[in-house]
Design a protein around this motif. Structure first.
Motif, PDB file in Angstrom:
ATOM      1  N   SER A 210      34.324 -27.515  -3.506  1.00 37.85           N
ATOM      2  CA  SER A 210      33.447 -26.398  -3.164  1.00 37.85           C
ATOM      3  C   SER A 210      32.085 -26.600  -3.813  1.00 37.85           C
ATOM      4  O   SER A 210      31.914 -27.433  -4.717  1.00 37.85           O
ATOM      5  CB  SER A 210      34.061 -25.062  -3.605  1.00 37.85           C
ATOM      6  N   ILE A 211      31.112 -25.833  -3.354  1.00 36.96           N
ATOM      7  CA  ILE A 211      29.767 -25.867  -3.933  1.00 36.96           C
ATOM      8  C   ILE A 211      29.425 -24.454  -4.398  1.00 36.96           C
ATOM      9  O   ILE A 211      29.827 -23.465  -3.758  1.00 36.96           O
ATOM     10  CB  ILE A 211      28.735 -26.397  -2.913  1.00 36.96           C
ATOM     11  N   ASN A 212      28.718 -24.351  -5.529  1.00 35.69           N
ATOM     12  CA  ASN A 212      28.430 -23.016  -6.059  1.00 35.69           C
ATOM     13  C   ASN A 212      27.277 -22.364  -5.288  1.00 35.69           C
ATOM     14  O   ASN A 212      26.621 -22.983  -4.439  1.00 35.69           O
ATOM     15  CB  ASN A 212      28.143 -23.070  -7.558  1.00 35.69           C
ATOM     16  N   GLU A 217      26.030 -27.343  -8.125  1.00 40.51           N
ATOM     17  CA  GLU A 217      27.281 -27.872  -8.660  1.00 40.51           C
ATOM     18  C   GLU A 217      28.316 -28.026  -7.559  1.00 40.51           C
ATOM     19  O   GLU A 217      28.475 -27.141  -6.708  1.00 40.51           O
ATOM     20  CB  GLU A 217      27.864 -26.951  -9.748  1.00 40.51           C
ATOM     21  N   LEU A 218      28.999 -29.161  -7.582  1.00 36.97           N
ATOM     22  CA  LEU A 218      30.193 -29.355  -6.768  1.00 36.97           C
ATOM     23  C   LEU A 218      31.411 -29.224  -7.689  1.00 36.97           C
ATOM     24  O   LEU A 218      31.430 -29.788  -8.783  1.00 36.97           O
ATOM     25  CB  LEU A 218      30.212 -30.748  -6.120  1.00 36.97           C
ATOM     26  N   ILE A 219      32.403 -28.471  -7.247  1.00 38.82           N
ATOM     27  CA  ILE A 219      33.619 -28.290  -8.048  1.00 38.82           C
ATOM     28  C   ILE A 219      34.773 -28.945  -7.305  1.00 38.82           C
ATOM     29  O   ILE A 219      35.133 -28.544  -6.183  1.00 38.82           O
ATOM     30  CB  ILE A 219      33.925 -26.804  -8.303  1.00 38.82           C
ATOM     31  N   THR A 257      21.779 -35.569  -4.447  1.00 38.97           N
ATOM     32  CA  THR A 257      21.744 -36.563  -5.517  1.00 38.97           C
ATOM     33  C   THR A 257      22.662 -36.065  -6.630  1.00 38.97           C
ATOM     34  O   THR A 257      22.533 -34.912  -7.070  1.00 38.97           O
ATOM     35  CB  THR A 257      20.328 -36.745  -6.072  1.00 38.97           C
ATOM     36  N   VAL A 258      23.582 -36.915  -7.043  1.00 43.38           N
ATOM     37  CA  VAL A 258      24.523 -36.536  -8.104  1.00 43.38           C
ATOM     38  C   VAL A 258      23.940 -36.969  -9.436  1.00 43.38           C
ATOM     39  O   VAL A 258      23.644 -38.155  -9.654  1.00 43.38           O
ATOM     40  CB  VAL A 258      25.907 -37.168  -7.877  1.00 43.38           C
ATOM     41  N   ASN A 259      23.790 -36.040 -10.359  1.00 37.67           N
ATOM     42  CA  ASN A 259      23.207 -36.337 -11.663  1.00 37.67           C
ATOM     43  C   ASN A 259      24.257 -36.661 -12.724  1.00 37.67           C
ATOM     44  O   ASN A 259      24.054 -37.528 -13.580  1.00 37.67           O
ATOM     45  CB  ASN A 259      22.375 -35.140 -12.151  1.00 37.67           C
ATOM     46  N   SER A 260      25.398 -35.946 -12.685  1.00 42.80           N
ATOM     47  CA  SER A 260      26.394 -36.112 -13.747  1.00 42.80           C
ATOM     48  C   SER A 260      27.721 -35.513 -13.288  1.00 42.80           C
ATOM     49  O   SER A 260      27.797 -34.819 -12.260  1.00 42.80           O
ATOM     50  CB  SER A 260      25.951 -35.432 -15.037  1.00 42.80           C
ATOM     51  N   ASN A 277      21.504 -32.322  -7.151  1.00 41.98           N
ATOM     52  CA  ASN A 277      20.253 -31.817  -6.581  1.00 41.98           C
ATOM     53  C   ASN A 277      20.369 -31.905  -5.070  1.00 41.98           C
ATOM     54  O   ASN A 277      20.846 -32.924  -4.538  1.00 41.98           O
ATOM     55  CB  ASN A 277      19.054 -32.656  -7.032  1.00 41.98           C
ATOM     56  N   VAL A 278      19.989 -30.842  -4.392  1.00 43.65           N
ATOM     57  CA  VAL A 278      19.973 -30.854  -2.932  1.00 43.65           C
ATOM     58  C   VAL A 278      18.576 -31.250  -2.480  1.00 43.65           C
ATOM     59  O   VAL A 278      17.576 -30.662  -2.900  1.00 43.65           O
ATOM     60  CB  VAL A 278      20.353 -29.473  -2.366  1.00 43.65           C
ATOM     61  N   ASN A 279      18.534 -32.269  -1.653  1.00 41.63           N
ATOM     62  CA  ASN A 279      17.254 -32.785  -1.146  1.00 41.63           C
ATOM     63  C   ASN A 279      17.052 -32.298   0.288  1.00 41.63           C
ATOM     64  O   ASN A 279      17.867 -32.582   1.172  1.00 41.63           O
ATOM     65  CB  ASN A 279      17.249 -34.311  -1.182  1.00 41.63           C
ATOM     66  N   GLY A 280      15.967 -31.582   0.523  1.00 35.37           N
ATOM     67  CA  GLY A 280      15.711 -31.036   1.849  1.00 35.37           C
ATOM     68  C   GLY A 280      16.297 -29.641   1.995  1.00 35.37           C
ATOM     69  O   GLY A 280      16.906 -29.092   1.077  1.00 35.37           O
ATOM     70  N   ILE A 281      16.105 -29.077   3.160  1.00 37.11           N
ATOM     71  CA  ILE A 281      16.573 -27.714   3.435  1.00 37.11           C
ATOM     72  C   ILE A 281      17.854 -27.798   4.266  1.00 37.11           C
ATOM     73  O   ILE A 281      17.838 -28.317   5.384  1.00 37.11           O
ATOM     74  CB  ILE A 281      15.505 -26.902   4.189  1.00 37.11           C
ATOM     75  N   PRO A 282      18.985 -27.308   3.712  1.00 42.98           N
ATOM     76  CA  PRO A 282      20.253 -27.381   4.460  1.00 42.98           C
ATOM     77  C   PRO A 282      20.186 -26.538   5.727  1.00 42.98           C
ATOM     78  O   PRO A 282      19.561 -25.473   5.757  1.00 42.98           O
ATOM     79  CB  PRO A 282      21.279 -26.816   3.476  1.00 42.98           C
TER      80      PRO A 282
END
Length: 300
Positions: A210-212, A217-219, A257-260, A277-282
Motif C-alpha cells: 500500500s501507499i500512504n 511511503e510504500l508499506i 524514486t526509492v530513497n530507503s 519520491n513521486v515524480n510527476g503528477i499521478p
C-alpha cells in the motif's frame, strides 16, 4: 561290589532370561543342574522372598523352580539351593544367582539443539533423550508426519541417546518428536514427553502493498516474519534497496524514486517501509510492483 560315595554333589545354576534384571510381569525359571542324581527334592531360597521351597524335577539331576516375580518389590535378591545325593551327601557349596528386581518404569527428559524450535530444510537438529536409568538395545524416535521408529544413537552413557535430525521435507507445520524404549528389566517407557517444532519450509510471501496518504511511503507486508539475507539485527535501514527488491511503476503518468527501506521487528516483524519520491503528477492509473530478488529475503 558297589563303591562308597562320600563326595558332596556340585551344582550349576542357570535361568531362562538373558540378563539378571527382571520385573513383576515375568516368571523366572531357575534351573539347578547337579553333577549327579539327587534324593527327594532339592530346595530353593530367594533372599527376602521365598525360603526352602521344593523344586520340580526335569531329571534326577536337573531341577527347576518357577518364580512369579513380585510387582511390588524393587531391589536385589539372591537365589541359593540345597539338597542331598542318593548316598546322603549334602550339597555344601555357595553357588548362587543374583537378580535385580526393577518394577519402576523409566522416565525421560527431551532436549534439542535448536534454540527457537523453528526449523527449516537443511537444518540439523540433535535431539537428546536422557532416561532416568540405562536402557536396553536402542530406544527409537518418531517425528510426526516425517519419521517413524528411527533407531537413536548411543552415547558414552547407557541412559543418554541422541538422534541427529537433518531436516528434509515438503511438510510445513507443527511436528512433535516422541521416543520409546525399555530399561534393562524390560520395563517400557510409557510417558507422554515430547518436543514440538515449527517446521517452516515455505518462503515468506507478500500479502499486501500500500501507499500512504502523503504518497511518500510504500508499506510492504509479508505473510510471516522475515529479514534480508545479510542482516541479523532486529531493526535496520538500507538505501541500496535495488540490491534486495525490484521496484517499478507501470501505466499512469508518474514514476517513483526509492530513497530507503526501514525494517523494525520490534514494532512489526512482517512490515517493510520504503521511503519514496513521486515524480510527476499521478493520474490514478499507476501500478506499483515490488518483487524480492532471488535469495535476498529469508525467514527470520
Amino acid at each position: 561290589l558297589n563303591g562308597l560315595d562320600t563326595n558332596a554333589p556340585t551344582v550349576t545354576l542357570s535361568d531362562n532370561i538373558s540378563s539378571n534384571y527382571i520385573n513383576g510381569t515375568e516368571t523366572l525359571r531357575i534351573i539347578s543342574t547337579f553333577n549327579e542324581a539327587m534324593s527327594s527334592s532339592p530346595k530353593i531360597s530367594i533372599s527376602g522372598q521365598v525360603s526352602n521351597l521344593t523344586m520340580t524335577s526335569s531329571t534326577t539331576s536337573v531341577w527347576y523352580y518357577d518364580w512369579n516375580v513380585p510387582d511390588s518389590f524393587n531391589g536385589e535378591v539372591t537365589a541359593t539351593v540345597t539338597g542331598t545325593d542318593l548316598a546322603g551327601n549334602s550339597y555344601s557349596g555357595t553357588d548362587s544367582i543374583t537378580y535385580i528386581v526393577d518394577n519402576i518404569l523409566p522416565t525421560v527428559s527431551l532436549a534439542d539443539t535448536n534454540s527457537g524450535n523453528i526449523i527449516t530444510n537443511s537444518n540439523q537438529v540433535t535431539i537428546t533423550a536422557t532416561f532416568s536409568e540405562p536402557m536396553t538395545v536402542s530406544p527409537t524416535i518418531s517425528i510426526s508426519n516425517m519419521i517413524t521408529n528411527a533407531v537413536m544413537t548411543a552415547t558414552s552413557s547407557a541412559s543418554v541417546w541422541i538422534y541427529p535430525w537433518v531436516v528434509s521435507t515438503t511438510y510445513n507445520g507443527i511436528v512433535s518428536a516422541t521416543v520409546s524404549g525399555t530399561d534393562l528389566a524390560r520395563n517400557p517407557y510409557s510417558g507422554g514427553d515430547s518436543l514440538s517444532f515449527n517446521l517452516d519450509t515455505k518462503a515468506p510471501e507478500i500479502v499486501s502493498l500500500s501507499i500512504n496518504n502523503l504518497n511518500n511511503e510504500l508499506i510492504l507486508n509479508f505473510s510471516e516474519q522475515s529479514t534480508l539475507h545479510d542482516k541479523s539485527s532486529n531493526s535496520f535501514t538500507v538505501t541500496n534497496t535495488s540490491d534486495y527488491f525490484s521496484i517499478g511503476v507501470t501505466s499512469g503518468t508518474a514514476t517513483i524514486t526509492v530513497n530507503s527501506m526501514t525494517y523494525n521487528a520490534d514494532t512489526n516483524n512482517t512490515k517493510y517501509v520504503f521511503g519514496i519520491n513521486v515524480n510527476g503528477i499521478p493520474d490514478g492509473f499507476e501500478v506499483i510492483t515490488i518483487t524480492p530478488k532471488i535469495n535476498k529475503v529469508k525467514d527470520a
